[in-house]
Design a protein around this motif. Structure first.
Motif, short mmCIF file in Angstrom:
data_model
loop_
_atom_site.label_atom_id
_atom_site.label_comp_id
_atom_site.label_asym_id
_atom_site.label_seq_id
_atom_site.Cartn_x
_atom_site.Cartn_y
_atom_site.Cartn_z
N GLN A 194 12.94 1.59 0.26
CA GLN A 194 11.81 2.33 -0.64
C GLN A 194 10.69 2.95 0.73
O GLN A 194 10.36 4.23 0.35
CB GLN A 194 11.42 1.20 -1.81
CG GLN A 194 12.62 2.04 -2.76
CD GLN A 194 11.61 1.43 -4.78
OE1 GLN A 194 10.85 2.04 -3.92
NE2 GLN A 194 12.94 1.20 -5.62
N VAL A 195 9.81 2.20 0.74
CA VAL A 195 9.04 2.40 2.06
C VAL A 195 9.91 2.78 3.32
O VAL A 195 8.51 3.75 3.81
CB VAL A 195 8.80 1.14 2.58
CG1 VAL A 195 8.08 1.00 4.45
CG2 VAL A 195 7.81 -0.85 1.84
N LEU A 196 10.84 2.77 3.09
CA LEU A 196 11.41 3.89 4.50
C LEU A 196 11.49 5.31 4.23
O LEU A 196 11.59 6.07 5.08
CB LEU A 196 12.54 3.32 5.41
CG LEU A 196 12.59 2.61 6.87
CD1 LEU A 196 13.57 1.66 6.98
CD2 LEU A 196 11.43 2.75 7.30
N PRO B 118 12.00 -4.53 -6.48
CA PRO B 118 12.72 -5.45 -6.03
C PRO B 118 12.87 -5.86 -4.95
O PRO B 118 13.02 -4.66 -4.24
CB PRO B 118 13.94 -4.88 -6.82
CG PRO B 118 13.84 -3.60 -8.30
CD PRO B 118 12.94 -3.29 -7.87
N ALA B 119 12.55 -6.99 -4.66
CA ALA B 119 12.39 -7.31 -3.39
C ALA B 119 13.69 -6.66 -2.42
O ALA B 119 13.32 -6.82 -1.27
CB ALA B 119 13.00 -9.08 -2.84
N VAL C 102 1.14 -1.71 0.16
CA VAL C 102 -0.06 0.30 0.29
C VAL C 102 1.02 1.30 0.00
O VAL C 102 0.68 2.33 -0.65
CB VAL C 102 -1.05 -0.11 0.88
CG1 VAL C 102 -1.60 1.66 1.76
CG2 VAL C 102 -1.77 -1.37 1.77
N VAL C 103 1.77 1.40 1.02
CA VAL C 103 2.83 2.34 0.83
C VAL C 103 3.40 2.63 -0.62
O VAL C 103 3.42 4.05 -1.48
CB VAL C 103 4.02 2.40 2.18
CG1 VAL C 103 4.99 2.94 1.50
CG2 VAL C 103 3.26 2.79 3.33
N LEU C 104 3.96 1.60 -1.08
CA LEU C 104 4.66 2.29 -2.27
C LEU C 104 3.71 1.90 -3.55
O LEU C 104 3.84 1.86 -4.10
CB LEU C 104 5.12 0.47 -3.03
CG LEU C 104 6.99 0.43 -1.29
CD1 LEU C 104 7.54 -0.76 -1.82
CD2 LEU C 104 7.64 1.37 -1.68
N ASP C 105 2.47 2.45 -3.59
CA ASP C 105 1.33 2.01 -3.96
C ASP C 105 1.31 0.71 -5.17
O ASP C 105 0.94 0.77 -6.58
CB ASP C 105 1.65 3.85 -4.98
CG ASP C 105 -0.02 3.92 -5.59
OD1 ASP C 105 -1.11 3.70 -4.89
OD2 ASP C 105 -0.27 5.09 -5.97
#
Length: 396
Positions: free
Chosen positions: A242-244, A235-236, A227-230
Motif C-alpha cells: 500500500q505504501v508503494l 495489515p502488516a 505518515v504515507v498511509l495517513d
C-alpha cells in the motif's frame, strides 16, 4: 556656407553611426529589464525529488561532492518527525515553507524542529554534505576535494547554524534532496518565487527493485510508512504494497503534471531521470543533469562517478544507506534474481499504471523475470535541453 557642406560619404557614415547607437541602446535597455527579473547573484536552486530506496542518496552525492554545490539531505525529515502523528497532506505547507527558506540560506526556520541547544549535528544526515565539511563551515576538507563522512562527523559537528548559513551563501548552487513530496502543487510557491531559480530533477525507479531494497531495511521506514498511509490501520503483510501504491501514484501525478499539463512557470524546469538509465550510462545521464542545472562536469567528478558505479557486487545490508563502490547495473537488476515472483506479481498489480507511464515492462512468469537478457526498460526519448533563461526572456 562652403565649410558646412557634407559629402555623400559623410552622410552615409553618420547614418550608420546613428543606427549602431540605436542597436546598442536597445540591447542595454533589454539587459536592464532582464536584470530586474533575474537575481543578481545568479544562484541556482535544485530540488532532487524522489522516494525512499530509489537511488536518491547516490544522486545526492553526485551533487554534494561537486565543488560548486551546497547540498543538504532531506530537511523535510525534521517536519515529518516533529508532526509524525498526522498524515502527509498536513505536512505539505510546512515542508514547502521550510524548503523556501533553506533554498535562500535562511536556517532560522529549522529552529522550530531542532533541540534548544543545536548545531550542525542536529541536522538530519548533515555529514553527507561536503559543503558542511569544508570552509567556511569547517576547515577539514578543502573545497576542491571529496569529503570523508567519518572524519567530518568528528571534526565538524560543532558548527553553528549561522556558520551553515554563511557557507550556503558562498556557493553558486543550492541543492536539496527530498523523498517526502507526493505532488507538485505544494511546490508552486517556490516555482513562482522571484528569488528562486528552481530546477526539479525527478528520480524514479522500478517499483519491483524498490520493494526489494525496502525489505532489506523495513524497520527504518516504520514512521514514514504510517505518515504515507495517513495513520490508517493496515495489515502488516499489506503495508509495503500500500505504501508503494501511494508512491507509484505520486510519481504519476508529478510526471503528468509536469509533462502533460504544466503551468507556464514550470516550463523548462523539470527533468525526469530513471535510476536504471543512470545505472547503465552514469556519465551520460549525470552530464545531462549537470547541463540542466548549469554545472560543469569536472575530471575529478568523472573519476568519482566511474569508481562508485563500477565496483564489485550489489552491496551488503549494512551498506544500505551508505554510498560505496558497487556495480550499478547489478544493483539495478538484483530484484530479478532475489525477489519471489509472487511479490513481483503483486507489486505489478498495484503499480501497473505508473510502470506503464514511466517505461517499465511487466514480466509474466518467474522464468521471464530471471532471464536477464530480456530488457525491461522502454527506451526514453533523448532529453531536449531548453535554457530557462530564454523562456524567462520571452515572458518578460
Amino acid at each position: 556656407m562652403p565649410g558646412c557642406k557634407l559629402n555623400l560619404s559623410t552622410i552615409f557614415f553618420l547614418v550608420i553611426l546613428q543606427g549602431a547607437a540605436v542597436v546598442l541602446f536597445c540591447g542595454w535597455y533589454a539587459q536592464l529589464n532582464l536584470s530586474s527579473f533575474v537575481r543578481s547573484d545568479n544562484k541556482v536552486h535544485v530540488l532532487l525529488l524522489s522516494s525512499w530506496r530509489s537511488g536518491s542518496s547516490f544522486l545526492g552525492q553526485v551533487f554534494s561532492q561537486h565543488p560548486s554545490v551546497f547540498y543538504l539531505m532531506e530537511p523535510a525529515w525534521h517536519v515529518w518527525t516533529k508532526l509524525q502523528k498526522t498524515g502527509a497532506p498536513a505536512h505539505r505547507m510546512a515542508v514547502s515553507d521550510l524548503l523556501q527558506s533553506v533554498f535562500q540560506c535562511d536556517f532560522s526556520v529549522m529552529e522550530a524542529y531542532l533541540p534548544e541547544k543545536h548545531s550542525v549535528s542536529s541536522l538530519f544526515m548533515w555529514s553527507q554534505s561536503r559543503a558542511l565539511c569544508s570552509p567556511p563551515a569547517c576547515p577539514l576538507t578543502p573545497r576542491n576535494e571529496f569529503s570523508n563522512q567519518t572524519q567530518c562527523l568528528k571534526a565538524c559537528k560543532g558548527t553553528s547554524l549561522k556558520g551553515v548559513e554563511e557557507a550556503c551563501g558562498t556557493y553558486s548552487h543550492v541543492v536539496l534532496k527530498e523523498v517526502r513530496f507526493f505532488e507538485l502543487e505544494s511546490l508552486y510557491p517556490l516555482l513562482q518565487d522571484q528569488n528562486l531559480d528552481l530546477r526539479i530533477i525527478h528520480l524514479v525507479r522500478d517499483p519491483r527493485a524498490v520493494l526489494r531494497s525496502r525489505e532489506e531495511s523495513a524497520k527504518a521506514f516504520r514512521i514514514d510508512n504510517a505518515v504515507v498511509l495517513d495513520q490508517r490501520n493496515v495489515p502488516a503483510g499489506e503495508v509495503q504494497y500500500q505504501v508503494l501504491q501511494e508512491i507509484c501514484r505520486s510519481h504519476m501525478r508529478i510526471n503528468e503534471r509536469a509533462i502533460l499539463k504544466p503551468p507556464p512557470f514550470l516550463k523548462g524546469r523539470y527533468k525526469m531521470v530513471r535510476y536504471e538509465d543512470m545505472a547503465h550510462d552514469p556519465l551520460g545521464e549525470i552530464f545531462s543533469m549537470y547541463e540542466f542545472v548549469g554545472l560543469e562536469m569536472t575530471r575529478q567528478m568523472e573519476d568519482w562517478i566511474y569508481n562508485k558505479t563500477h565496483g564489485k557486487g550489489k552491496g551488503s545490508k549494512k551498506e544500505a544507506f551508505k554510498i560505496t563502490s558497487r556495480n550499478a547495473v547489478e544493483v539495478s537488476q538484483a530484484w530479478r534474481t532475489m525477489l519471489p515472483y509472487s511479490k513481483v506479481k503483486r507489486i505489478q498489480e498495484v503499480c501497473k499504471e505508473a510502470m506503464s507511464l514511466l517505461g517499465y515492462k511487466m514480466v509474466n512468469s518467474e522464468k521471464e523475470q530471471k532471464r536477464l537478457d530480456i530488457d525491461l526498460l522502454v527506451p526514453q526519448e533523448p532529453y531536449q535541453f531548453t535554457p530557462i533563461q530564454e523562456d524567462r526572456i520571452s515572458s518578460v
